[in-house]
Scaffold this motif. Structure first.
Motif, PDB file in Angstrom:
ATOM      1  N   ARG A 136       4.702  12.506 -35.871  1.00 10.08           N
ATOM      2  CA  ARG A 136       5.589  12.507 -34.704  1.00 10.08           C
ATOM      3  C   ARG A 136       4.876  13.023 -33.465  1.00 10.08           C
ATOM      4  NH1 ARG A 136      11.645  14.336 -36.254  1.00 10.08           N
ATOM      5  NH2 ARG A 136      11.897  13.674 -34.091  1.00 10.08           N
ATOM      6  N   ARG A 137       4.004  13.999 -33.625  1.00  4.85           N
ATOM      7  CA  ARG A 137       3.248  14.501 -32.477  1.00  4.85           C
ATOM      8  C   ARG A 137       2.278  13.440 -31.953  1.00  4.85           C
ATOM      9  NH1 ARG A 137       2.968  19.835 -31.350  1.00  4.85           N
ATOM     10  NH2 ARG A 137       0.703  20.069 -31.200  1.00  4.85           N
ATOM     11  N   TRP A 138       1.676  12.690 -32.848  1.00  6.39           N
ATOM     12  CA  TRP A 138       0.776  11.599 -32.464  1.00  6.39           C
ATOM     13  C   TRP A 138       1.530  10.544 -31.657  1.00  6.39           C
ATOM     14  CZ3 TRP A 138      -4.245  10.421 -32.278  1.00  6.39           C
ATOM     15  CH2 TRP A 138      -4.658   9.095 -32.345  1.00  6.39           C
ATOM     16  N   ASP A 139       2.697  10.134 -32.147  1.00  7.74           N
ATOM     17  CA  ASP A 139       3.485   9.136 -31.425  1.00  7.74           C
ATOM     18  C   ASP A 139       3.973   9.673 -30.078  1.00  7.74           C
ATOM     19  OD1 ASP A 139       3.128   7.311 -33.438  1.00  7.74           O
ATOM     20  OD2 ASP A 139       5.159   7.466 -34.251  1.00  7.74           O
ATOM     21  N   LEU A 140       4.460  10.920 -30.056  1.00  6.07           N
ATOM     22  CA  LEU A 140       4.961  11.488 -28.813  1.00  6.07           C
ATOM     23  C   LEU A 140       3.836  11.620 -27.786  1.00  6.07           C
ATOM     24  CD1 LEU A 140       6.997  12.828 -26.967  1.00  6.07           C
ATOM     25  CD2 LEU A 140       6.629  14.988 -28.208  1.00  6.07           C
ATOM     26  N   ALA A 141       2.673  12.043 -28.214  1.00  5.78           N
ATOM     27  CA  ALA A 141       1.558  12.164 -27.280  1.00  5.78           C
ATOM     28  C   ALA A 141       1.265  10.825 -26.612  1.00  5.78           C
ATOM     29  CB  ALA A 141       0.315  12.680 -28.005  1.00  5.78           C
ATOM     30  N   HIS A 142       1.365   9.739 -27.361  1.00  7.37           N
ATOM     31  CA  HIS A 142       1.081   8.417 -26.807  1.00  7.37           C
ATOM     32  C   HIS A 142       2.179   7.928 -25.859  1.00  7.37           C
ATOM     33  CE1 HIS A 142      -2.087   8.095 -29.901  1.00  7.37           C
ATOM     34  NE2 HIS A 142      -2.583   7.174 -29.105  1.00  7.37           N
ATOM     35  N   THR A 143       3.431   8.156 -26.195  1.00  4.80           N
ATOM     36  CA  THR A 143       4.488   7.685 -25.287  1.00  4.80           C
ATOM     37  C   THR A 143       4.624   8.579 -24.067  1.00  4.80           C
ATOM     38  OG1 THR A 143       6.213   8.884 -26.539  1.00  4.80           O
ATOM     39  CG2 THR A 143       5.787   6.576 -27.143  1.00  4.80           C
ATOM     40  N   LEU A 144       4.246   9.852 -24.212  1.00  2.00           N
ATOM     41  CA  LEU A 144       4.308  10.784 -23.096  1.00  2.00           C
ATOM     42  C   LEU A 144       3.139  10.602 -22.129  1.00  2.00           C
ATOM     43  CD1 LEU A 144       5.722  13.283 -21.843  1.00  2.00           C
ATOM     44  CD2 LEU A 144       4.328  14.707 -23.389  1.00  2.00           C
ATOM     45  N   ALA A 145       1.984  10.196 -22.626  1.00  2.49           N
ATOM     46  CA  ALA A 145       0.772  10.160 -21.806  1.00  2.49           C
ATOM     47  C   ALA A 145       0.909   9.317 -20.536  1.00  2.49           C
ATOM     48  CB  ALA A 145      -0.414   9.681 -22.648  1.00  2.49           C
ATOM     49  N   PRO A 146       1.447   8.086 -20.571  1.00  2.00           N
ATOM     50  CA  PRO A 146       1.562   7.345 -19.308  1.00  2.00           C
ATOM     51  C   PRO A 146       2.536   7.972 -18.323  1.00  2.00           C
ATOM     52  CG  PRO A 146       2.550   6.106 -21.129  1.00  2.00           C
ATOM     53  CD  PRO A 146       1.816   7.257 -21.731  1.00  2.00           C
ATOM     54  N   VAL A 147       3.526   8.707 -18.818  1.00  2.54           N
ATOM     55  CA  VAL A 147       4.446   9.422 -17.925  1.00  2.54           C
ATOM     56  C   VAL A 147       3.695  10.540 -17.208  1.00  2.54           C
ATOM     57  CG1 VAL A 147       6.576  10.773 -17.805  1.00  2.54           C
ATOM     58  CG2 VAL A 147       6.390   8.856 -19.417  1.00  2.54           C
ATOM     59  N   ALA A 151       2.916  10.892 -13.155  1.00  5.66           N
ATOM     60  CA  ALA A 151       3.352  12.070 -12.402  1.00  5.66           C
ATOM     61  C   ALA A 151       2.191  12.781 -11.727  1.00  5.66           C
ATOM     62  CB  ALA A 151       4.080  13.037 -13.333  1.00  5.66           C
ATOM     63  N   PHE A 152       1.023  12.800 -12.380  1.00  5.95           N
ATOM     64  CA  PHE A 152      -0.112  13.553 -11.863  1.00  5.95           C
ATOM     65  C   PHE A 152      -1.199  12.651 -11.281  1.00  5.95           C
ATOM     66  CE2 PHE A 152       1.731  16.406 -15.163  1.00  5.95           C
ATOM     67  CZ  PHE A 152       2.111  17.436 -14.318  1.00  5.95           C
ATOM     68  N   ALA A 153      -0.862  11.420 -10.934  1.00  3.48           N
ATOM     69  CA  ALA A 153      -1.831  10.503 -10.318  1.00  3.48           C
ATOM     70  C   ALA A 153      -2.360  11.117  -9.017  1.00  3.48           C
ATOM     71  CB  ALA A 153      -1.171   9.154 -10.042  1.00  3.48           C
ATOM     72  N   ASN A 154      -3.688  11.133  -8.876  1.00  2.00           N
ATOM     73  CA  ASN A 154      -4.274  11.811  -7.714  1.00  2.00           C
ATOM     74  C   ASN A 154      -5.636  11.215  -7.346  1.00  2.00           C
ATOM     75  OD1 ASN A 154      -4.397  13.864  -5.674  1.00  2.00           O
ATOM     76  ND2 ASN A 154      -5.824  15.009  -6.968  1.00  2.00           N
ATOM     77  N   SER A 155      -5.771   9.905  -7.493  1.00  2.00           N
ATOM     78  CA  SER A 155      -7.051   9.281  -7.126  1.00  2.00           C
ATOM     79  C   SER A 155      -6.805   7.893  -6.546  1.00  2.00           C
ATOM     80  CB  SER A 155      -7.982   9.197  -8.341  1.00  2.00           C
ATOM     81  OG  SER A 155      -7.335   8.580  -9.446  1.00  2.00           O
ATOM     82  N   PRO A 156      -6.214   7.818  -5.348  1.00  5.81           N
ATOM     83  CA  PRO A 156      -5.875   6.516  -4.781  1.00  5.81           C
ATOM     84  C   PRO A 156      -6.963   5.902  -3.903  1.00  5.81           C
ATOM     85  CG  PRO A 156      -4.933   8.221  -3.418  1.00  5.81           C
ATOM     86  CD  PRO A 156      -5.656   8.923  -4.544  1.00  5.81           C
ATOM     87  N   LEU A 157      -8.071   6.623  -3.688  1.00  4.33           N
ATOM     88  CA  LEU A 157      -9.082   6.161  -2.743  1.00  4.33           C
ATOM     89  C   LEU A 157     -10.381   5.797  -3.452  1.00  4.33           C
ATOM     90  CD1 LEU A 157      -8.716   8.841   0.093  1.00  4.33           C
ATOM     91  CD2 LEU A 157      -7.403   6.724  -0.229  1.00  4.33           C
ATOM     92  N   ARG A 158     -11.096   4.880  -2.861  1.00  6.60           N
ATOM     93  CA  ARG A 158     -12.467   4.575  -3.254  1.00  6.60           C
ATOM     94  C   ARG A 158     -13.284   4.485  -1.982  1.00  6.60           C
ATOM     95  NH1 ARG A 158     -15.905   0.073  -4.598  1.00  6.60           N
ATOM     96  NH2 ARG A 158     -17.390   0.737  -6.209  1.00  6.60           N
ATOM     97  N   HIS A 159     -14.323   5.304  -1.899  1.00  9.47           N
ATOM     98  CA  HIS A 159     -15.124   5.402  -0.681  1.00  9.47           C
ATOM     99  C   HIS A 159     -14.244   5.701   0.534  1.00  9.47           C
ATOM    100  CE1 HIS A 159     -18.704   4.228  -2.788  1.00  9.47           C
ATOM    101  NE2 HIS A 159     -18.210   3.056  -3.124  1.00  9.47           N
ATOM    102  N   GLY A 160     -13.220   6.533   0.308  1.00 11.15           N
ATOM    103  CA  GLY A 160     -12.377   6.979   1.402  1.00 11.15           C
ATOM    104  C   GLY A 160     -11.295   6.022   1.844  1.00 11.15           C
ATOM    105  N   TRP A 165      -4.493   1.416  -6.012  1.00 14.99           N
ATOM    106  CA  TRP A 165      -4.002   2.128  -7.191  1.00 14.99           C
ATOM    107  C   TRP A 165      -3.699   3.560  -6.770  1.00 14.99           C
ATOM    108  CZ3 TRP A 165      -3.919  -0.637 -11.855  1.00 14.99           C
ATOM    109  CH2 TRP A 165      -4.643  -1.830 -11.856  1.00 14.99           C
ATOM    110  N   ARG A 166      -2.670   4.153  -7.359  1.00 11.81           N
ATOM    111  CA  ARG A 166      -2.456   5.583  -7.129  1.00 11.81           C
ATOM    112  C   ARG A 166      -3.394   6.424  -7.980  1.00 11.81           C
ATOM    113  NH1 ARG A 166       2.278   3.289  -5.508  1.00 11.81           N
ATOM    114  NH2 ARG A 166       3.364   4.341  -3.796  1.00 11.81           N
ATOM    115  N   ALA A 286       1.550   2.677 -14.535  1.00  9.53           N
ATOM    116  CA  ALA A 286       1.351   4.104 -14.274  1.00  9.53           C
ATOM    117  C   ALA A 286       0.228   4.321 -13.270  1.00  9.53           C
ATOM    118  CB  ALA A 286       1.046   4.832 -15.579  1.00  9.53           C
ATOM    119  N   ALA A 287      -0.853   3.554 -13.397  1.00 16.73           N
ATOM    120  CA  ALA A 287      -1.992   3.710 -12.506  1.00 16.73           C
ATOM    121  C   ALA A 287      -1.722   3.160 -11.117  1.00 16.73           C
ATOM    122  CB  ALA A 287      -3.214   3.008 -13.108  1.00 16.73           C
TER     123      ALA A 287
END
Length: 350
Positions: A136-147, A151-160, A165-166, A286-287
């Motif tokens: 159950r932890r294996w499955d939850l980790a996988h379904t939770l990961a894209p969420v 939520a923590f997306a923080n790389s929307p730039l390339r070469h400024g 992509w977020r 997600a990305a």
């Protein structure tokens, strides 16, 4: 160091995948993306863990397994402070984003060499059922990961400049399924390792079927270089969050750990994310869209609410609870992520 056939290789990987254990210990690793790309080579001992250079651009601060999230956070705080002094001595700057130059359609190994994330290591769980059981932890980790990635997306730039992509970092995972094709965790991990290309572009399975040789040392190097969002490294490793600015690394570490290790929060997170296994192109969404995607946004609101409640039940510090509450209010409840702040700033300068 004998050579392995295909079956022996899969058995070797599966046997080493997990060391079952009762949840409770937490480990954290924080990547430091540096500029210019002159990260000092070698391993350096810190107060609690280590500082390693993964590539000329990425330093990794790895903390030890610690009894509970607050001890893990405190130790990582000490080690990050020590790392900052080392970075300053080498006249380097740590970037606040998760990537600066990586191409969103680049090779998967760029995750380890040109992007920065936050990884959380947790006990694998117990063999058997229940919310703290390994399956159950294996499955939850996988379904939770894209969420968490959204939520923590923080790389929307390339070469400024906006890359479309977020999270350019998560764009490298855009073709991943939410759950592995095989359900049993050890078999699923072995299949992933055998069917994922290494730096040379060939998978171990392809190498063996074309007459190549494969040793246990070869497999160990291949596994160490892989950067999936959920990995079996004896323990369970979740690598879903982009590097956050300042002390923001504390929030993804706390939210990830409590949603998997607190039994009630784990049940609530499973209820909020189980349906995501059937969502098409979820890692791409997600990305690219992060929490502007209504499906991911709804799951994130439920998960962050469950995380805050669990941290309150556990009596963690007011400072940590406030940090999670502030992030939830500023981003999750507004269907935003840290990348949106960066994009707003770029738009204002245009």
């Amino acid at each position: 160091m004998g050579t392995l056939d295909e079956q022996a290789a899969e058995e070797f990987i599966a046997t080493r995948a997990f060391s079952p254990g009762l949840p409770g210990f937490v480990g954290i690793a924080v990547d430091l993306l540096v500029d210019p790309a002159w990260a000092p080579a070698g391993r350096r001992a810190l107060r609690h863990g280590f500082l390693d250079a993964r590539s000329p651009r990425v330093l990794v601060v790895s903390g030890p397994p610690s009894p509970g999230i607050e001890v893990a956070l405190r130790r990582m705080g000490d080690d990050l402070a020590a790392s900052s002094r080392i970075v300053d001595q080498h006249r380097l700057t740590v970037l606040s984003q998760a990537t600066g130059t990586a191409h969103p359609e680049g090779p998967a190994h760029a995750l380890g060499t040109a992007t920065a994330g936050i990884r959380v290591g947790l006990e694998a769980g117990l063999d058997g059922g229940g919310p703290l059981g390994l399956p159950r932890r294996w499955d939850l980790a996988h379904t939770l990961a894209p969420v968490l990635a959204a939520a923590f997306a923080n790389s929307p730039l390339r070469h400024g400049r906006p890359a479309g992509w977020r999270s350019v970092r998560q764009a490298l995972r855009r073709d991943l399924p939410v759950l592995p094709a095989r359900g049993e965790p050890r078999e699923a991990w072995a299949a992933y390792v055998m069917d994922t290309p290494g730096g040379a572009g060939t998978t171990p399975r392809q190498a063996l079927r074309s007459g190549g040789r494969l040793t246990t040392a070869d497999l160990d190097r291949h596994v160490a270089a892989l950067r999936p969002p959920v990995a079996a490294r004896g323990h369970l490793e979740i690598d879903a969050a982009d590097r956050q600015p300042g002390s923001g690394w504390r929030v993804p570490a706390a939210v990830t750990a409590v949603l998997l290790d607190d039994p009630r929060a784990a049940e609530e997170a499973a209820a909020a994310t189980a349906h995501l296994a059937g969502e098409p192109a979820l890692w791409k969404r997600a990305a690219r869209d992060a929490l502007t995607d209504p499906v991911l946004a709804a799951a994130a609101r439920d998960c962050f609410l469950a995380a805050y409640a669990a941290l309150s039940r556990q009596g963690v510090s007011r400072e940590l609870r406030d940090a999670v509450a502030d992030f939830t209010e500023r981003y999750v409840y507004r269907s935003r992520c840290p990348a949106d702040d960066i994009l707003d700033g770029v738009a204002a300068q245009a």
